[in-house]
Design an enzyme around this catalytic site. Structure first.
Site, PDB file in Angstrom:
ATOM      1  CE1 TYR A 143      26.213 -16.484   0.368  1.00 34.70           C
ATOM      2  CE2 TYR A 143      27.770 -17.207   2.019  1.00 34.70           C
ATOM      3  CZ  TYR A 143      27.207 -17.344   0.775  1.00 34.70           C
ATOM      4  OH  TYR A 143      27.625 -18.339  -0.065  1.00 34.70           O
ATOM      5  CE  LYS A 193      29.911 -12.171 -14.318  1.00 28.84           C
ATOM      6  NZ  LYS A 193      30.615 -12.906 -15.370  1.00 28.84           N
ATOM      7  CG  ASP A 225      32.921 -15.382 -15.633  1.00 29.13           C
ATOM      8  OD1 ASP A 225      33.654 -14.577 -15.030  1.00 29.13           O
ATOM      9  OD2 ASP A 225      32.253 -15.058 -16.630  1.00 29.13           O
ATOM     10  CG  ASP A 249      30.309 -20.546   0.592  1.00 26.22           C
ATOM     11  OD1 ASP A 249      30.991 -21.517   0.938  1.00 26.22           O
ATOM     12  OD2 ASP A 249      29.110 -20.420   0.871  1.00 26.22           O
ATOM     13  CG  ASP A 253      33.306 -25.891  -0.812  1.00 29.57           C
ATOM     14  OD1 ASP A 253      34.010 -25.463   0.128  1.00 29.57           O
ATOM     15  OD2 ASP A 253      32.204 -26.418  -0.645  1.00 29.57           O
TER      16      ASP A 253
END
Ligand code: NAD
Length: 366
Positions: A143, A193, A225, A249, A253
């Site tokens: 970001y 990852k 994943d 992020d 959620d």
């Protein structure tokens, strides 16, 4: 906690002022039993600040926050400001505040209350007992990395973002996760990852090194994943989930959906300076001004403030128990409705404040 604790209250937009008022109401209920301890000072942020001062984070609000021990925020944003230039949108107020306060870690607890287990997107048997916290790195990663932008090359445009993590950025957030795990079930799942990304390989290396300083805490590594799948498959197996800005992020959620209503979820953003406590939800313009928003996330955010900034675990826990007890009686705002009649935002706040006082009084008299 010693002396007066100064709280910057930034209600913001939409349902922000309605739910923040309930958080403050419950903190005042705590004071009624434990004695005066807070000084509240209100500031403008987001669309409300744009309307009054033309900027989303006015200098006066920055000064109020700098002079406070903690910040309680409602939410920012709304359709009436969507046509503003990007740097003058309400959300900029919040992003600027996070950067100014160097809030590098975001804690998002996701706990499934027994009384609300049927609200979850998952079957009750699978989700019952879920109690996890996502620890998300907040100031680094893709970001913020450079180069970034949309560039033209050989007659074609390309979009670029860059994931960068420096060792110290991983170290400081990892310490927070392990320290938090020590107050819970002593398990950290670090999510990356590392099979593909160098930034994740460094992340994993640093987290493994920091873990040696916390031999009493179990460390597990998961690829993002696999973590996304396991959050749905066996959510009760997680305790503290440590991850970077982008994965955090998304996973937070996903974790939010385990609990049912977005109106239930609190968050804490911590750094070396004044911490920020706010509901996970936005300003919900569709229900604003109607006294029907769920105030639980804002009240639970106030409880996190008592835990992490005031070190008043007893009072924080009393508020959380009060929330669970009131919901167990079947009291609901419309977003949590089953067959029962709904109550208003302020009524649910009144009931939680009264129950908090009752719990604190009974503990005091023991
Ligand atoms: P939202 O969270 O505001 O609303 C999504 C849905 O959930 C809506 O149907 C809303 O009515 C409902 N909802 C949210 N909170 C609720 C509560 N406490 N009680 C009952 N129902 C609740 O997300 P959105 O609609 O995508 O965004 C609306 C505005 O909020 C946008 O301007 C967005 O940019 C902003 N936003 C701000 C923040 C923040 O301030 N941290 C976070 C997310 C979105």
């Amino acid at each position: 906690m010693q002396g007066t604790f100064r709280v910057a209250v930034l209600p913001g937009d939409g349902i922000g002022p309605e739910v923040t008022a309930e958080g403050v109401k419950v903190l005042k209920a705590v004071e009624e039993v434990l004695g005066p301890m807070f000084r509240f000072q209100t500031g403008l942020i987001g669309g409300a600040a744009i309307d009054a001062t033309a900027v989303p984070l006015p200098a006066e609000t920055i000064s109020v926050c700098h002079n406070s021990h903690a910040i309680l925020l409602g939410a920012v944003g709304g359709p009436q400001w969507d046509t503003q230039r990007p740097e003058l949108r309400p959300e900029q107020g919040l992003l600027q505040l996070r950067q100014r306060q160097e809030l590098y870690v975001n804690l998002r607890p996701a706990k499934v209350l027994d009384a609300l287990v049927h609200l979850s997107a998952l079957k009750p048997d699978r989700v019952r007992g879920t109690d996890l916290v996502i620890v998300r790195e907040l100031l680094g990663g893709i970001y913020f990395g450079n180069p970034r932008g949309i560039f033209a090359k050989n007659g074609e445009r390309m979009g670029i973002n860059t994931e960068i993590y420096r060792e110290h950025e991983v170290e400081r957030v990892a310490h927070r996760a392990f320290q938090l795990a020590r107050t819970r079930r002593r398990k950290v799942t670090s999510v990356d990852k590392a099979n593909i990304l160098e930034s994740s390989r460094l992340w994993r290396e640093v987290v493994t090194r920091i873990a040696r300083l916390y031999p009493d805490v179990e460390l597990q590594h998961l690829y993002v994943d696999s973590c996304a799948m396991q959050l749905i498959d066996r959510p009760t197996s997680f305790d503290v989930v440590l991850t970077n800005n982008l994965f955090g992020d998304i996973l937070s959620d996903e974790a939010a959906m385990l609990t049912g209503s977005i109106g239930l979820l609190p968050s804490a953003s911590l750094g070396e300076r004044t911490a920020l406590y706010e509901p996970v939800h936005g300003s919900a313009p569709d229900i604003a001004g109607r006294n029907r928003a769920n105030p639980v996330a804002a009240i639970a955010s106030a409880a996190l403030m008592l835990r992490y900034s005031c070190r008043l675990e007893n009072a924080a826990e009393a508020i959380e128990t009060a929330i669970a007890k009131v919901l167990k009686r079947g009291v609901r705002t419309p977003d949590m409705m089953g067959k029962k009649r709904a109550v208003s935002t302020s009524r649910l706040g009144d009931l939680i404040a009264a129950e908090t006082k009752k719990l604190l009084k009974s503990r005091k008299s023991r």
